[in-house]
Design a protein around this motif. Sequence first.
Motif, PDB file in Angstrom:
ATOM      1  N   PHE A  17       0.793  -1.228   0.000  1.00  0.00           N
ATOM      2  CA  PHE A  17       0.000   0.000   0.000  1.00  0.00           C
ATOM      3  C   PHE A  17       0.826   1.279   0.000  1.00  0.00           C
ATOM      4  O   PHE A  17       0.346   2.316  -0.448  1.00  0.00           O
ATOM      5  N   GLU A  18       2.051   1.227   0.527  1.00  0.00           N
ATOM      6  CA  GLU A  18       2.842   2.448   0.659  1.00  0.00           C
ATOM      7  C   GLU A  18       3.070   3.141  -0.677  1.00  0.00           C
ATOM      8  O   GLU A  18       3.150   4.369  -0.748  1.00  0.00           O
ATOM      9  N   TRP A  19       3.163   2.369  -1.749  1.00  0.00           N
ATOM     10  CA  TRP A  19       3.492   2.959  -3.053  1.00  0.00           C
ATOM     11  C   TRP A  19       2.252   3.358  -3.853  1.00  0.00           C
ATOM     12  O   TRP A  19       2.379   3.854  -4.974  1.00  0.00           O
ATOM     13  N   LEU A  20       1.082   3.121  -3.305  1.00  0.00           N
ATOM     14  CA  LEU A  20      -0.164   3.465  -3.992  1.00  0.00           C
ATOM     15  C   LEU A  20      -0.823   4.657  -3.301  1.00  0.00           C
ATOM     16  O   LEU A  20      -0.801   4.743  -2.070  1.00  0.00           O
ATOM     17  N   PRO A  21      -1.420   5.568  -4.055  1.00  0.00           N
ATOM     18  CA  PRO A  21      -2.021   6.769  -3.440  1.00  0.00           C
ATOM     19  C   PRO A  21      -3.396   6.494  -2.831  1.00  0.00           C
ATOM     20  O   PRO A  21      -4.399   7.121  -3.196  1.00  0.00           O
ATOM     21  N   ILE A  22      -3.429   5.531  -1.906  1.00  0.00           N
ATOM     22  CA  ILE A  22      -4.714   5.157  -1.297  1.00  0.00           C
ATOM     23  C   ILE A  22      -4.618   5.180   0.234  1.00  0.00           C
ATOM     24  O   ILE A  22      -5.493   4.640   0.907  1.00  0.00           O
ATOM     25  N   SER A  23      -3.587   5.789   0.788  1.00  0.00           N
ATOM     26  CA  SER A  23      -3.361   5.898   2.227  1.00  0.00           C
ATOM     27  C   SER A  23      -3.123   4.543   2.862  1.00  0.00           C
ATOM     28  O   SER A  23      -4.055   3.878   3.337  1.00  0.00           O
ATOM     29  N   SER A  24      -1.866   4.128   2.891  1.00  0.00           N
ATOM     30  CA  SER A  24      -1.529   2.868   3.548  1.00  0.00           C
ATOM     31  C   SER A  24      -1.911   2.922   5.021  1.00  0.00           C
ATOM     32  O   SER A  24      -2.442   1.955   5.580  1.00  0.00           O
ATOM     33  N   GLU A  25      -1.673   4.068   5.645  1.00  0.00           N
ATOM     34  CA  GLU A  25      -2.001   4.210   7.061  1.00  0.00           C
ATOM     35  C   GLU A  25      -3.498   4.040   7.299  1.00  0.00           C
ATOM     36  O   GLU A  25      -3.928   3.343   8.221  1.00  0.00           O
ATOM     37  N   GLY A  26      -4.311   4.685   6.449  1.00  0.00           N
ATOM     38  CA  GLY A  26      -5.757   4.607   6.612  1.00  0.00           C
ATOM     39  C   GLY A  26      -6.284   3.199   6.436  1.00  0.00           C
ATOM     40  O   GLY A  26      -7.102   2.719   7.231  1.00  0.00           O
ATOM     41  N   ASN A  27      -5.811   2.515   5.409  1.00  0.00           N
ATOM     42  CA  ASN A  27      -6.317   1.169   5.136  1.00  0.00           C
ATOM     43  C   ASN A  27      -5.843   0.154   6.182  1.00  0.00           C
ATOM     44  O   ASN A  27      -6.601  -0.748   6.569  1.00  0.00           O
ATOM     45  N   ILE A  28      -4.618   0.302   6.660  1.00  0.00           N
ATOM     46  CA  ILE A  28      -4.137  -0.603   7.701  1.00  0.00           C
ATOM     47  C   ILE A  28      -4.848  -0.320   9.022  1.00  0.00           C
ATOM     48  O   ILE A  28      -5.194  -1.243   9.766  1.00  0.00           O
ATOM     49  N   ALA A  29      -5.094   0.960   9.313  1.00  0.00           N
ATOM     50  CA  ALA A  29      -5.843   1.296  10.525  1.00  0.00           C
ATOM     51  C   ALA A  29      -7.261   0.743  10.455  1.00  0.00           C
ATOM     52  O   ALA A  29      -7.813   0.290  11.469  1.00  0.00           O
ATOM     53  N   LEU A  30      -7.861   0.776   9.260  1.00  0.00           N
ATOM     54  CA  LEU A  30      -9.192   0.175   9.083  1.00  0.00           C
ATOM     55  C   LEU A  30      -9.149  -1.315   9.408  1.00  0.00           C
ATOM     56  O   LEU A  30     -10.007  -1.836  10.124  1.00  0.00           O
ATOM     57  N   TYR A  31      -8.148  -2.003   8.869  1.00  0.00           N
ATOM     58  CA  TYR A  31      -8.021  -3.438   9.112  1.00  0.00           C
ATOM     59  C   TYR A  31      -7.835  -3.729  10.599  1.00  0.00           C
ATOM     60  O   TYR A  31      -8.504  -4.608  11.168  1.00  0.00           O
ATOM     61  N   LEU A 235       4.858  -1.377  -8.729  1.00  0.00           N
ATOM     62  CA  LEU A 235       3.686  -0.592  -8.342  1.00  0.00           C
ATOM     63  C   LEU A 235       3.810   0.866  -8.785  1.00  0.00           C
ATOM     64  O   LEU A 235       2.818   1.478  -9.192  1.00  0.00           O
ATOM     65  N   LEU A 236       5.015   1.426  -8.718  1.00  0.00           N
ATOM     66  CA  LEU A 236       5.188   2.802  -9.181  1.00  0.00           C
ATOM     67  C   LEU A 236       4.935   2.919 -10.680  1.00  0.00           C
ATOM     68  O   LEU A 236       4.510   3.968 -11.174  1.00  0.00           O
ATOM     69  N   ARG A 237       5.165   1.838 -11.398  1.00  0.00           N
ATOM     70  CA  ARG A 237       4.927   1.863 -12.843  1.00  0.00           C
ATOM     71  C   ARG A 237       3.435   1.885 -13.182  1.00  0.00           C
ATOM     72  O   ARG A 237       3.037   2.412 -14.217  1.00  0.00           O
ATOM     73  N   ILE A 238       2.611   1.273 -12.321  1.00  0.00           N
ATOM     74  CA  ILE A 238       1.184   1.200 -12.654  1.00  0.00           C
ATOM     75  C   ILE A 238       0.359   2.322 -12.041  1.00  0.00           C
ATOM     76  O   ILE A 238      -0.813   2.477 -12.370  1.00  0.00           O
ATOM     77  N   VAL A 239       0.994   3.130 -11.158  1.00  0.00           N
ATOM     78  CA  VAL A 239       0.242   4.202 -10.496  1.00  0.00           C
ATOM     79  C   VAL A 239      -0.395   5.154 -11.503  1.00  0.00           C
ATOM     80  O   VAL A 239      -1.542   5.571 -11.355  1.00  0.00           O
ATOM     81  N   SER A 240       0.368   5.496 -12.537  1.00  0.00           N
ATOM     82  CA  SER A 240      -0.140   6.455 -13.525  1.00  0.00           C
ATOM     83  C   SER A 240      -1.116   5.831 -14.508  1.00  0.00           C
ATOM     84  O   SER A 240      -1.725   6.532 -15.311  1.00  0.00           O
TER      85      SER A 240
END
Length: 264
Positions: A17-31, A235-240
Motif C-alpha cells: 500500500f505504501e506505493w499506492l495513493p490510497i493511504s496505507s495508514e488509513g487502510n491498515i488502521a481500518l483493518y 507498483l510505481l509503474r502502474i500508479v499512472s
Amino acid sequence: MSEFRIAIIVGILQGFFEWLPISSEGNIALYLTAVEGLTPTAATDFALFLHAGTAVSATIYYRGELATLAGRLPQWRATRDTELTFLAVATVASAIVGLAAYATIEELFSALTGGAFIVLIGVLLVATGLFQRVANARLGTRTDPTLADALLVGVLQGIAILPGISRSGSTVSALLLRGYDPEASFRLSFLLSIPAALGAGVLTLTDGVPELSLAAGAVATGVAAVVGYLTIDGLLRIVSQIAFWAVCLGLGGLAVVGGLVTIL
C-alpha cells in the motif's frame, strides 16, 4: 502467536500500500480496527510505525538519487540548488505540521468509538480521491520547485499523518496542480517520503511499539521493508495507469457505510 500473525499481515499490506495513493495508514488502521479490534489510537500508532520499514525500502531503491543529492550538498549555498532547498524546507514544514497533527489526533482518537473512527477514515479517503481527481486533469511541464511549492507540499505531507489522507496522493496532486509534470511530481514526492516515513516510525516509539512486543515489531517492519522493496518498482509503474482516485472513493464509501452500520 497472534501478534506475529498480525505483524506479518500488516507488514505485507504496508509493503504494497505504501506505493499506492490510497493511504496505507488509513487502510491498515481500518483493518486493525475492524478485524483485529484495536482501539483507534493503537491502530493509528501501529500503522504509522510500519512506515519505518518501507522507509528502508525507499532508501535502498533511491540510493543512487540520494547519493547524488548528498554529493551536491557541499555546493548547496553556492549553487542555490532549488531541489535541495525544496526537500529541506518541505521536510521541516512537514515535521512541524506532523508533530502538531499527531498530538491532536492522539487526543481526538482516544475519544472515538471504533465505528466513528472507521467513518472518519472513510470521509478522509473520499476527500483524498476527490483531490486526486481534480489534480489528474492538470498536465504541466514545470520541473524546478520553488519555496512556495516546498511549504505547500510540506504542510500537506504533515497533514497526511491523519489516517485516510494519502501522503503520496496529496503531495503529487499538489505538485500537479502547481504545474509540474507527472514524472517530476512523483520523484519529488517519493524522495520526500523517506525522512517523513522514518520520522513517523520513530514518533510512535515515544510511547513504545504499539500493541507489539519488540520481536513482533521487528517482524512487522522487516516484512514491510522486504515486501516494499520487492514491489516498489512494479507498483510505481502502474500508479499512472490506474484511476486510484476512484479506488479511494470506493474504499472510503465502503468504510463510511461500514462504520455507520457499526454505530447504528
